[in-house]
Design a protein around this motif. Structure first.
Motif, PDB file in Angstrom:
ATOM      1  N   THR A 313       0.830  -1.213   0.000  1.00 20.19           N
ATOM      2  CA  THR A 313       0.000   0.000   0.000  1.00 20.19           C
ATOM      3  C   THR A 313       0.857   1.253   0.000  1.00 20.19           C
ATOM      4  OG1 THR A 313      -1.781  -1.129   1.176  1.00 20.19           O
ATOM      5  CG2 THR A 313      -1.773   1.278   1.269  1.00 20.19           C
ATOM      6  N   PHE A 314       1.866   1.270   0.870  1.00 20.89           N
ATOM      7  CA  PHE A 314       2.745   2.437   0.964  1.00 20.89           C
ATOM      8  C   PHE A 314       3.479   2.681  -0.354  1.00 20.89           C
ATOM      9  CE2 PHE A 314       7.203   3.702   1.560  1.00 20.89           C
ATOM     10  CZ  PHE A 314       6.999   5.037   1.899  1.00 20.89           C
ATOM     11  N   ALA A 315       4.033   1.617  -0.946  1.00 24.62           N
ATOM     12  CA  ALA A 315       4.753   1.767  -2.211  1.00 24.62           C
ATOM     13  C   ALA A 315       3.834   2.336  -3.287  1.00 24.62           C
ATOM     14  CB  ALA A 315       5.327   0.423  -2.647  1.00 24.62           C
ATOM     15  N   GLY A 316       2.592   1.881  -3.306  1.00 24.10           N
ATOM     16  CA  GLY A 316       1.633   2.401  -4.267  1.00 24.10           C
ATOM     17  C   GLY A 316       1.326   3.867  -4.037  1.00 24.10           C
ATOM     18  N   GLN A 317       1.210   4.256  -2.761  1.00 20.21           N
ATOM     19  CA  GLN A 317       0.940   5.655  -2.436  1.00 20.21           C
ATOM     20  C   GLN A 317       2.077   6.560  -2.912  1.00 20.21           C
ATOM     21  OE1 GLN A 317       0.410   5.445   1.812  1.00 20.21           O
ATOM     22  NE2 GLN A 317      -1.773   4.942   1.669  1.00 20.21           N
ATOM     23  N   MET A 318       3.312   6.108  -2.715  1.00 24.67           N
ATOM     24  CA  MET A 318       4.457   6.916  -3.143  1.00 24.67           C
ATOM     25  C   MET A 318       4.537   6.981  -4.667  1.00 24.67           C
ATOM     26  SD  MET A 318       5.949   8.252  -0.543  1.00 24.67           S
ATOM     27  CE  MET A 318       7.576   8.712  -1.147  1.00 24.67           C
ATOM     28  N   ALA A 319       4.258   5.873  -5.326  1.00 26.38           N
ATOM     29  CA  ALA A 319       4.320   5.850  -6.784  1.00 26.38           C
ATOM     30  C   ALA A 319       3.242   6.716  -7.415  1.00 26.38           C
ATOM     31  CB  ALA A 319       4.203   4.412  -7.287  1.00 26.38           C
ATOM     32  N   ASP A 320       2.135   6.893  -6.697  1.00 26.71           N
ATOM     33  CA  ASP A 320       1.022   7.679  -7.229  1.00 26.71           C
ATOM     34  C   ASP A 320       1.246   9.178  -7.154  1.00 26.71           C
ATOM     35  OD1 ASP A 320      -0.415   5.451  -7.926  1.00 26.71           O
ATOM     36  OD2 ASP A 320      -1.656   5.427  -6.111  1.00 26.71           O
ATOM     37  N   VAL A 321       2.254   9.628  -6.400  1.00 23.49           N
ATOM     38  CA  VAL A 321       2.545  11.058  -6.319  1.00 23.49           C
ATOM     39  C   VAL A 321       3.190  11.497  -7.625  1.00 23.49           C
ATOM     40  CG1 VAL A 321       3.850  12.861  -5.127  1.00 23.49           C
ATOM     41  CG2 VAL A 321       2.800  11.001  -3.815  1.00 23.49           C
ATOM     42  N   LYS A 322       2.599  12.478  -8.262  1.00 30.71           N
ATOM     43  CA  LYS A 322       3.070  12.938  -9.558  1.00 30.71           C
ATOM     44  C   LYS A 322       4.529  13.360  -9.485  1.00 30.71           C
ATOM     45  CE  LYS A 322       2.011  16.131 -13.342  1.00 30.71           C
ATOM     46  NZ  LYS A 322       1.126  17.229 -13.827  1.00 30.71           N
ATOM     47  N   GLY A 323       5.331  12.834 -10.405  1.00 28.13           N
ATOM     48  CA  GLY A 323       6.743  13.188 -10.475  1.00 28.13           C
ATOM     49  C   GLY A 323       7.654  12.247  -9.724  1.00 28.13           C
ATOM     50  N   ASN A 324       7.097  11.397  -8.864  1.00 25.73           N
ATOM     51  CA  ASN A 324       7.931  10.463  -8.118  1.00 25.73           C
ATOM     52  C   ASN A 324       8.429   9.336  -9.010  1.00 25.73           C
ATOM     53  OD1 ASN A 324       7.682  11.890  -5.780  1.00 25.73           O
ATOM     54  ND2 ASN A 324       6.482  10.349  -4.680  1.00 25.73           N
ATOM     55  N   ARG A 325       9.648   8.910  -8.759  1.00 25.60           N
ATOM     56  CA  ARG A 325      10.228   7.762  -9.460  1.00 25.60           C
ATOM     57  C   ARG A 325      10.463   6.666  -8.431  1.00 25.60           C
ATOM     58  NH1 ARG A 325      15.918   6.943 -11.308  1.00 25.60           N
ATOM     59  NH2 ARG A 325      15.863   5.120 -12.657  1.00 25.60           N
ATOM     60  N   VAL A 326       9.592   5.659  -8.444  1.00 18.33           N
ATOM     61  CA  VAL A 326       9.600   4.616  -7.418  1.00 18.33           C
ATOM     62  C   VAL A 326       9.557   3.247  -8.083  1.00 18.33           C
ATOM     63  CG1 VAL A 326       8.375   3.631  -5.430  1.00 18.33           C
ATOM     64  CG2 VAL A 326       8.388   6.113  -5.776  1.00 18.33           C
ATOM     65  N   GLN A 327      10.351   2.331  -7.577  1.00 17.75           N
ATOM     66  CA  GLN A 327      10.258   0.932  -8.008  1.00 17.75           C
ATOM     67  C   GLN A 327      10.117   0.055  -6.772  1.00 17.75           C
ATOM     68  OE1 GLN A 327      12.706  -0.615 -11.262  1.00 17.75           O
ATOM     69  NE2 GLN A 327      13.221  -2.374  -9.990  1.00 17.75           N
ATOM     70  N   PHE A 328       9.184  -0.883  -6.847  1.00 18.64           N
ATOM     71  CA  PHE A 328       8.908  -1.786  -5.730  1.00 18.64           C
ATOM     72  C   PHE A 328       9.062  -3.222  -6.199  1.00 18.64           C
ATOM     73  CE2 PHE A 328       5.393  -4.053  -3.308  1.00 18.64           C
ATOM     74  CZ  PHE A 328       6.189  -4.300  -2.194  1.00 18.64           C
ATOM     75  N   HIS A 329       9.727  -4.034  -5.379  1.00 10.28           N
ATOM     76  CA  HIS A 329       9.917  -5.430  -5.742  1.00 10.28           C
ATOM     77  C   HIS A 329       9.694  -6.318  -4.521  1.00 10.28           C
ATOM     78  CE1 HIS A 329      12.104  -9.202  -6.590  1.00 10.28           C
ATOM     79  NE2 HIS A 329      11.683  -8.995  -7.830  1.00 10.28           N
ATOM     80  N   ILE A 330       9.091  -7.480  -4.744  1.00  6.18           N
ATOM     81  CA  ILE A 330       8.887  -8.474  -3.694  1.00  6.18           C
ATOM     82  C   ILE A 330       9.760  -9.681  -4.007  1.00  6.18           C
ATOM     83  CG2 ILE A 330       7.229 -10.011  -2.568  1.00  6.18           C
ATOM     84  CD1 ILE A 330       5.029  -8.026  -3.385  1.00  6.18           C
ATOM     85  N   THR A 331      10.630 -10.043  -3.060  1.00  6.94           N
ATOM     86  CA  THR A 331      11.426 -11.255  -3.208  1.00  6.94           C
ATOM     87  C   THR A 331      10.653 -12.418  -2.619  1.00  6.94           C
ATOM     88  OG1 THR A 331      13.546 -10.081  -3.154  1.00  6.94           O
ATOM     89  CG2 THR A 331      13.580 -12.417  -2.588  1.00  6.94           C
ATOM     90  N   GLU A 332      10.304 -13.331  -3.465  1.00  3.61           N
ATOM     91  CA  GLU A 332       9.416 -14.440  -3.101  1.00  3.61           C
ATOM     92  C   GLU A 332       9.947 -15.202  -1.883  1.00  3.61           C
ATOM     93  OE1 GLU A 332       5.760 -16.119  -3.937  1.00  3.61           O
ATOM     94  OE2 GLU A 332       6.775 -14.535  -5.061  1.00  3.61           O
TER      95      GLU A 332
END
Length: 364
Positions: A313-332
């Motif tokens: 949820t947090f990663a999505g919130q940060m990525a949704d901010v206009k201009g932000n450059r965010v990458q999120f990854h889950i290690t299985e």
């Protein structure tokens, strides 16, 4: 430390004997049970990962129950010339807003840190520049804000990863930020990380050559520093000491949301006896307080992390901010904070792969 427990050392000794009298047989039982793959906490886990997490859980429960905090390193000790005691910046303008509010219970203070594998020294007549470009990692370990790590051992383990070909850093600064207590809560840890960051800039390292890495509570502090840095740039402090673009990598940065084992840390970190502003809440809890980034942000989480839903949820919130450059990854299948625990749970391969992904993103 809790005076109610530590006021009686004989009680501590008796309690400790009782604690391990229960947990050692339990760990022995798990050592047998985990030989059967379907009975492991996560069937895909290796035997080492299953037992490593069980032992670490028992140790941290013990430490948490005793309210034990890693003593702050004040002398070089085993670290030798790699140890540094950093004075806070003299420029009062750097401590505007939350960082310099008269009501803040924690004030700027000297910070201890350890360099690995060698210190970065500002060029001078006695230390001329060798012409080598420095890529510096400023690292904040986890511990729910209240449990520290041995700086010598932890810095060595982390440095071995970030200075490898997988990430390519030249130096790592392990920051021994203040552990939270009722008397020294937020923003103590953030102030200390900020002081360390300004120190590295003062050594002549360009912001573009600095990477902030944090695990768990350390990831929270990295995010708070990024929030602060964005605020300073918005105030027009885009000069040689704060301009440019540093980078950040956070592992499981919202550790304090929703898990009983982190309640103690949250209780100590949150200031008591004062109403917090929305700005302060954003620094303490990044969840539901997204902000505009002035730097790329890489977030890594384990697939078996108990707080994975919150991190997503947090990663999505940060990525949704206009201009932000965010990458999120889950290690299985990885547990919480596998990056800092890799030597004990056998997660070096997964940690190196996370660093390779982060490097490609941050430098892309």
């Amino acid at each position: 430390m809790s005076s109610s427990i530590w006021s009686s050392l004989p009680f501590v000794a008796i309690w400790s004997v009782g604690y391990w009298a229960v947990h050692v047989p339990h760990l022995l039982f798990l050592s047998l049970r985990n030989t059967i793959k379907p009975l492991r906490p996560v069937p895909q886990w290796s035997y080492r990962l299953s037992m490593g997490t069980a032992v670490l859980r028992a140790v941290f429960r013990y430490i948490g129950a005793l309210r034990y905090q890693q003593p702050l390193q004040l002398t070089p000790g085993r670290s030798g010339d790699r140890f540094v005691r950093i004075a806070p910046p003299a420029d009062a303008n750097l401590f505007r807003g939350v960082f310099g509010a008269p009501s803040a219970m924690a004030k700027p203070a000297p910070v201890s840190a350890v360099w690995s594998p060698a210190p970065v020294v500002a060029p001078s007549s006695s230390h001329p520049s060798d012409g080598r470009r420095r890529k510096v990692v400023i690292y904040a370990a986890g511990g729910a804000f209240v449990t520290g790590f041995d700086p010598e051992m932890s810095s060595r383990f982390t440095s071995a990863l970030v200075t490898s070909e997988h990430f390519g850093a030249t130096n790592l600064l392990f920051v021994q930020y203040r552990l939270a207590t009722r008397a020294d809560p937020f923003p103590g840890g953030v102030l200390d990380l900020f002081t360390a960051y300004q120190h590295v800039l003062g050594l002549g390292v360009a912001p573009a050559d600095i990477v902030l890495i944090g695990d768990s509570a350390g990831g929270n502090l990295v995010l708070a520093l990024l929030r602060r840095r964005a605020g300073l740039l918005a105030l027009g402090r885009n000069n040689s000491r704060s301009g440019g673009q540093d980078r950040a990598l956070a592992h499981q940065p919202v550790r304090h949301h929703g898990r009983a084992g982190s309640v103690l840390g949250v209780d100590a970190y949150r200031p008591k006896g004062k109403a917090l502003t929305q700005e302060e809440e954003g620094y303490i809890s990044p969840m539901d307080h997204p902000f505009r980034l002035e730097t790329p942000l890489y977030i890594e989480a384990g697939g078996a992390e108990g707080l994975l839903e919150s991190i997503v949820t947090f990663a999505g919130q940060m990525a949704d901010v206009k201009g932000n450059r965010v990458q999120f990854h889950i290690t299985e299948d990885m547990p919480h904070d596998f990056f800092v625990a890799y030597p004990f749970i056998g997660a070096k391969k997964e940690s190196c792969e996370a660093l390779k992904r982060a490097k490609l993103f941050l430098e892309g």
